[in-house]
Enzyme design. Structure first.
Site, mmCIF file in Angstrom:
data_model
loop_
_atom_site.group_PDB
_atom_site.id
_atom_site.type_symbol
_atom_site.label_atom_id
_atom_site.label_comp_id
_atom_site.label_asym_id
_atom_site.label_seq_id
_atom_site.Cartn_x
_atom_site.Cartn_y
_atom_site.Cartn_z
ATOM 1 N N CYS A 47 0.863 -1.193 0.000
ATOM 2 C CA CYS A 47 0.000 0.000 0.000
ATOM 3 C C CYS A 47 0.892 1.233 0.000
ATOM 4 O O CYS A 47 2.007 1.197 0.506
ATOM 5 C CB CYS A 47 -0.880 -0.037 1.254
ATOM 6 S SG CYS A 47 -1.840 1.447 1.565
ATOM 7 N N SER A 49 0.735 3.704 1.841
ATOM 8 C CA SER A 49 1.057 4.120 3.219
ATOM 9 C C SER A 49 2.380 3.507 3.684
ATOM 10 O O SER A 49 3.110 4.130 4.457
ATOM 11 C CB SER A 49 -0.068 3.739 4.178
ATOM 12 O OG SER A 49 -1.273 4.328 3.750
ATOM 13 N N CYS A 175 -6.758 -3.528 4.026
ATOM 14 C CA CYS A 175 -6.577 -2.066 3.912
ATOM 15 C C CYS A 175 -7.200 -1.508 2.641
ATOM 16 O O CYS A 175 -8.285 -0.956 2.672
ATOM 17 C CB CYS A 175 -5.109 -1.641 3.992
ATOM 18 S SG CYS A 175 -4.971 0.169 3.832
HETATM 19 P P1 PAD Z 1 -1.252 4.845 -5.212
HETATM 20 O O1 PAD Z 1 0.055 5.510 -5.213
HETATM 21 O O2 PAD Z 1 -1.394 3.480 -5.764
HETATM 22 O O3 PAD Z 1 -2.342 5.775 -5.958
HETATM 23 C C1 PAD Z 1 -2.271 7.179 -6.027
HETATM 24 C C2 PAD Z 1 -2.730 7.624 -7.408
HETATM 25 O O4 PAD Z 1 -2.742 9.051 -7.441
HETATM 26 C C3 PAD Z 1 -1.818 7.171 -8.557
HETATM 27 O O5 PAD Z 1 -2.599 6.528 -9.548
HETATM 28 C C4 PAD Z 1 -1.192 8.462 -9.068
HETATM 29 O O6 PAD Z 1 -0.942 8.454 -10.459
HETATM 30 C C5 PAD Z 1 -2.264 9.484 -8.705
HETATM 31 N N1 PAD Z 1 -1.756 10.860 -8.579
HETATM 32 C C6 PAD Z 1 -0.548 11.264 -8.079
HETATM 33 N N2 PAD Z 1 -0.461 12.618 -8.123
HETATM 34 C C7 PAD Z 1 -1.613 13.062 -8.667
HETATM 35 C C8 PAD Z 1 -2.129 14.368 -8.985
HETATM 36 N N3 PAD Z 1 -1.417 15.462 -8.715
HETATM 37 N N4 PAD Z 1 -3.357 14.447 -9.533
HETATM 38 C C9 PAD Z 1 -4.077 13.328 -9.816
HETATM 39 N N5 PAD Z 1 -3.661 12.071 -9.539
HETATM 40 C C10 PAD Z 1 -2.443 11.939 -8.974
HETATM 41 O O7 PAD Z 1 -1.752 4.882 -3.663
HETATM 42 P P2 PAD Z 1 -2.882 4.059 -2.870
HETATM 43 O O8 PAD Z 1 -4.104 3.925 -3.725
HETATM 44 O O9 PAD Z 1 -2.271 2.849 -2.243
HETATM 45 O O10 PAD Z 1 -3.155 5.102 -1.684
HETATM 46 C C11 PAD Z 1 -3.655 6.398 -1.970
HETATM 47 C C12 PAD Z 1 -3.539 7.299 -0.756
HETATM 48 O O11 PAD Z 1 -4.408 6.824 0.276
HETATM 49 C C13 PAD Z 1 -2.138 7.328 -0.137
HETATM 50 O O12 PAD Z 1 -1.859 8.644 0.335
HETATM 51 C C14 PAD Z 1 -2.261 6.380 1.034
HETATM 52 O O13 PAD Z 1 -1.320 6.634 2.049
HETATM 53 C C15 PAD Z 1 -3.683 6.681 1.491
HETATM 54 C C16 PAD Z 1 -4.336 5.613 2.300
HETATM 55 N N6 PAD Z 1 -5.159 5.997 3.305
HETATM 56 C C17 PAD Z 1 -5.797 5.087 4.067
HETATM 57 C C18 PAD Z 1 -6.749 5.566 5.102
HETATM 58 O O14 PAD Z 1 -7.152 4.775 5.966
HETATM 59 N N7 PAD Z 1 -7.135 6.822 5.047
HETATM 60 C C19 PAD Z 1 -5.603 3.728 3.863
HETATM 61 C C20 PAD Z 1 -4.770 3.331 2.823
HETATM 62 C C21 PAD Z 1 -4.114 4.276 2.033
HETATM 63 ZN ZN ZN Z 2 -2.855 0.749 3.504
#
Ligand code: PAD
Ligand code: ZN
Ligand code: ZN
Length: 375
Positions: A47, A49, A175
Site C-alpha cells: 500500500c 502508506s 486495507c
Molecule cells: P497509489 O500511489 O497506488 O495511488 C495514487 C494515485 O494518485 C496514482 O494513480 C497516481 O498516479 C495518482 N496521482 C498522483 N499525483 C496526482 C495528482 N497530482 N493528480 C491526480 N492524480 C495523482 O496509492 P494508494 O491507492 O495505495 O493510496 C492512496 C492514498 O491513500 C495514499 O496517500 C495512502 O497513504 C492513502 C491511504 N489511506 C488510508 C486511510 O485509511 N485513510 C488507507 C490506505 C491508504
Molecule cells: Zn494501507
C-alpha cells in the site's frame, strides 16, 4: 513439532532506515503474550502508506517491519485469547477494536483508542516489541507488521475470517479495498443517482470507484495524471476519466463546468495538499461532501479559503473506510465470497517477499495497482 511458546526464526523484510531498500533478514519472533496472537502471514499487499514510511512522509521509528494489508493463519495464541485458535484464518487490523474505549462503545466512528497510528510508538500495547534481528529490537508498524513470515498482534487487532477465503486475494480487505469502498458507502454514504469525483486511481481510489458504483452513483468522474489507470477505472464503473494535465484551468473549475454546480461527493485518494483543496472546491458549494482518504506528510498543514466550508460543504476524513474492524472485516470477506464485489481486479502483480523492493518500484513507477507478496 509445535512452535507454540517458542521463539520462531523466520524471514522478514526489515527497513533499517528511511529512503533505503528493505533487507531480507532472519528475524526472531517471540511467542504471543497474554491477549496476543502470533500469525503465519500467507500474503500481504503493498500500500502507498508503507511507502510513506520509507520516504519519511509518515514518521515511524526505525528499524521497523512494515506491511499492514495481509491475511494469514493463527500459529499460536497467548493466555486469555478466546476469540480464535491455531489454524484459524485471520486478517490483522491496523485500526483495532478493543470493544471498551469510548470510540468502540459509540455507534459512530471506528478510531479505537488502542491504535498506534497517531502515537507511532512502533510497539505492542504493553510497550515492548516481539521482533529482534541481529541482536537489535525491531519496531512494529501500526500494530500489524506483515512483511514477515510470522507476526504478533493484539487480539483486538485481528479478525477471524471464513475458513474458505483465499488468503492471497482477501489480504486486500485488510486495507486498500476496505478503505476505498468504505469511504464511499460508509463515510460519504453516497446516494443513488449522485455524481462523484475520485482523485487518484491507485488501489484505494479504484476501490472508491467500486463503492460509488455499488451505492448507485449515476456519474463517477475519475481523475489521475497517469492515463494508464483509466481503463481499469472504466471497467470498475467510472463514467468519465480526466487528466488534469490536459487542461489549462484548475481541475475544480473543469469539474464545476462539467456538472454545472460541482459534484455531490468528492474523494481525495492521493495524499497531496493541492489535490485536497481541489477536491473540496469541486463539490457542490451548498450540499457537497468531500472525503479525505490520502495521507499527507506527518505535521503538514493545508490552508483553504474558509468560504469553501462556510458556504455549506462538508469536509470529512476516513481511516480504513470508517469500518469498525473486528465486526466488519469478517462480513466484508463473506461479501467477497458471495461475489458481491470483485477486489481481485486490483491485483496486478504477485511476487515472492524476497522481491519486496521490486514491488515498491512498480508502485512508484505507476505500473502496478496492488502487488501481493507471498511467503
Ligand atoms: P497509489 O500511489 O497506488 O495511488 C495514487 C494515485 O494518485 C496514482 O494513480 C497516481 O498516479 C495518482 N496521482 C498522483 N499525483 C496526482 C495528482 N497530482 N493528480 C491526480 N492524480 C495523482 O496509492 P494508494 O491507492 O495505495 O493510496 C492512496 C492514498 O491513500 C495514499 O496517500 C495512502 O497513504 C492513502 C491511504 N489511506 C488510508 C486511510 O485509511 N485513510 C488507507 C490506505 C491508504
Ligand atoms: Zn494501507
Ligand atoms: Zn477501542
Amino acid at each position: 513439532m509445535s512452535t507454540a511458546g517458542k521463539v520462531i526464526k523466520c524471514k522478514a523484510a526489515v527497513l533499517w532506515e528511511a529512503n533505503k531498500p528493505f533487507s531480507i533478514e532472519e528475524v526472531e519472533v517471540a511467542p504471543p503474550k497474554a491477549h496476543e496472537v502470533r500469525i503465519k502471514i500467507v500474503a500481504t499487499g503493498i500500500c502507498r502508506s508503507d511507502d510513506h514510511v520509507i520516504t519519511g512522509a509518515l514518521v515511524m521509528p526505525f528499524p521497523i517491519i512494515l506491511g499492514h494489508e495481509a491475511a494469514g493463519i493463527v500459529e499460536s495464541v497467548g493466555q486469555g485469547v478466546t476469540s480464535m485458535k491455531p489454524g484459524d484464518k485471520v486478517i490483522p487490523l491496523f485500526v483495532p477494536q478493543c470493544g471498551e474505549c469510548s470510540s468502540c462503545l459509540s455507534t459512530k466512528g471506528n478510531l479505537c483508542s488502542k491504535n498506534d497510528i497517531g502515537s507511532a510508538a512502533g510497539l505492542m500495547p504493553d510497550g515492548t516489541t516481539r521482533f529482534t534481528c541481529k541482536g537489535k529490537a525491531i519496531h512494529h508498524f501500526i500494530g500489524t507488521s506483515t512483511f514477515t513470515e510470522y507476526t504478533v498482534v493484539h487480539e483486538s487487532a485481528v479478525a477471524k475470517i471464513d475458513s474458505a477465503a483465499p488468503l492471497e486475494k482477501v489480504c486486500l480487505i485488510g486495507c486498500g479495498f476496505s478503505t476505498g469502498y468504505g469511504a464511499a458507502v460508509q463515510t460519504a454514504k453516497v446516494k443513488p443517482g449522485s455524481t462523484c469525483a475520485v482523485f487518484g486511481l491507485g488501489g484505494v481510489g479504484l476501490s472508491v470507484v467500486m463503492g460509488c458504483k455499488a451505492a448507485g452513483a449515476s456519474h463517477i468522474i475519475a481523475i489521475d495524471i497517469n492515463k494508464d489507470k483509466f481503463a481499469k477505472a472504466k471497467e470498475l464503473g467510472a463514467t468519465h476519466c480526466i487528466n488534469p494535465h490536459d487542461f489549462t484551468k484548475p481541475i475544480q473549475e473543469v469539474l464545476t463546468e462539467m456538472t454545472g454546480h460541482g459534484v455531490d461527493y468528492s474523494f481525495e485518494v492521493i495524499g497531496r495538499a493541492d489535490t485536497m483543496t481541489a477536491a473540496l472546491a469541486s463539490c457542490n458549494m451548498n450540499t457537497g461532501v468531500c472525503v479525505m482518504v490520502g495521507e499527507l506528510a506527518s505535521g503538514s498543514a493545508i490552508s483553504i479559503d474558509p468560504m469553501l466550508v462556510l458556504s455549506g460543504r462538508t469536509w470529512k476524513g476516513t481511516l480504513l473506510g470508517g469500518w469498525k474492524m473486528r465486526d466488519s472485516i469478517p462480513k466484508l470477506v463473506s461479501s467477497y465470497m458471495e461475489k458481491k464485489f470483485n477486489s481481485d481486479v486490483l491485483i496486478t502483480h504477485t511476487l515472492p517477499i524476497t522481491k519486496v523492493n521490486e514491488g515498491f518500484e512498480l508502485l512508484r513507477a505507476g505500473k502496478s495497482i496492488r502487488t501481493v507478496l507471498l511467503f
